[in-house]
Enzyme design. Structure first.
Site, PDB file in Angstrom:
ATOM      1  N   ALA A 191      19.211  57.265  35.852  1.00  0.00           N
ATOM      2  CA  ALA A 191      20.092  57.477  34.606  1.00  0.00           C
ATOM      3  C   ALA A 191      21.309  57.971  35.166  1.00  0.00           C
ATOM      4  O   ALA A 191      21.737  58.274  36.505  1.00  0.00           O
ATOM      5  CB  ALA A 191      19.359  58.713  34.044  1.00  0.00           C
ATOM      6  N   CYS A 192      22.309  58.233  34.369  1.00  0.00           N
ATOM      7  CA  CYS A 192      23.631  58.643  34.220  1.00  0.00           C
ATOM      8  C   CYS A 192      23.532  59.916  35.219  1.00  0.00           C
ATOM      9  O   CYS A 192      22.814  60.579  35.010  1.00  0.00           O
ATOM     10  CB  CYS A 192      24.340  58.827  33.149  1.00  0.00           C
ATOM     11  SG  CYS A 192      26.167  59.385  33.207  1.00  0.00           S
ATOM     12  N   PRO A 193      24.326  60.054  36.105  1.00  0.00           N
ATOM     13  CA  PRO A 193      25.538  59.162  36.785  1.00  0.00           C
ATOM     14  C   PRO A 193      25.160  58.294  37.762  1.00  0.00           C
ATOM     15  O   PRO A 193      26.118  57.614  38.400  1.00  0.00           O
ATOM     16  CB  PRO A 193      26.726  60.328  37.256  1.00  0.00           C
ATOM     17  CG  PRO A 193      25.786  61.223  37.756  1.00  0.00           C
ATOM     18  CD  PRO A 193      24.352  61.385  36.852  1.00  0.00           C
ATOM     19  N   ASP A 224      20.008  51.878  32.220  1.00  0.00           N
ATOM     20  CA  ASP A 224      20.843  53.051  31.544  1.00  0.00           C
ATOM     21  C   ASP A 224      21.587  52.528  30.328  1.00  0.00           C
ATOM     22  O   ASP A 224      22.646  52.079  30.827  1.00  0.00           O
ATOM     23  CB  ASP A 224      21.158  54.025  32.702  1.00  0.00           C
ATOM     24  CG  ASP A 224      22.007  55.174  31.914  1.00  0.00           C
ATOM     25  OD1 ASP A 224      21.808  55.546  30.798  1.00  0.00           O
ATOM     26  OD2 ASP A 224      22.797  56.034  32.670  1.00  0.00           O
TER      27      ASP A 224
END
Length: 77
Positions: free
Chosen positions: A7-9, A34
């Site tokens: 997932a981000c980042p 993502d």
């Protein structure tokens, strides 16, 4: 590079690391699941000066191609 499942980042951090390791003009392919990549990758390219060549959706994945810009101010992560 394949960052599927992260997932981000993480996808942006990983492409930033990869871009630092390759010569100017090299194209780096990023694969991610993502959905935030649709906004994050263009924004990161604009902020760093690297060129987003293409960003497309392939099923549950997003694939982006980024060309490394020349060195200098504004070309970091």
């Amino acid at each position: 590079m394949d960052t599927s499942g992260a997932a981000c980042p993480v996808p942006i951090l990983e492409i930033a690391k990869a871009i630092r390791r390759v010569p100017v003009g090299t194209v780096v392919e990023l694969i991610s699941t993502d959905r935030g990549l649709e906004a994050d990758l263009p924004a990161w390219c604009e902020a760093t000066g690297h060129t987003l060549l293409r960003l497309e959706r392939r099923g549950a994945s997003y694939v982006g191609w980024v060309r490394k810009a020349g060195e200098g101010p504004g070309h970091g992560p």
